[in-house]
Design a protein around this motif. Structure first.
Motif: not given
Length: 55
Positions: A4-10
């Motif tokens: 749910l952490n958007p930092a690496p996926w973004f």
């Protein structure tokens, strides 16, 4: 939950779109078509009207 952490996926999303929009089109457009289309004669074909034998 780490997914749910958007930092690496973004960052992955941005870099993948960068590859799709910048790098891949230039590689695809640099290919040479082996069979270039030839220019046909530019004169028009003579067409004749067809008279049907109506009786």
């Amino acid at each position: 939950m780490p997914q749910l952490n958007p930092a690496p996926w973004f960052a992955i999303l941005v870099f993948s779109w960068l590859v799709f929009l910048v790098i891949l089109p230039t590689k695809v457009m640099n290919h040479i078509v082996p069979n270039e289309p030839t220019i046909l004669d530019s004169e028009k074909h003579k067409t004749e009207s067809w008279d049907w034998p109506w009786q």
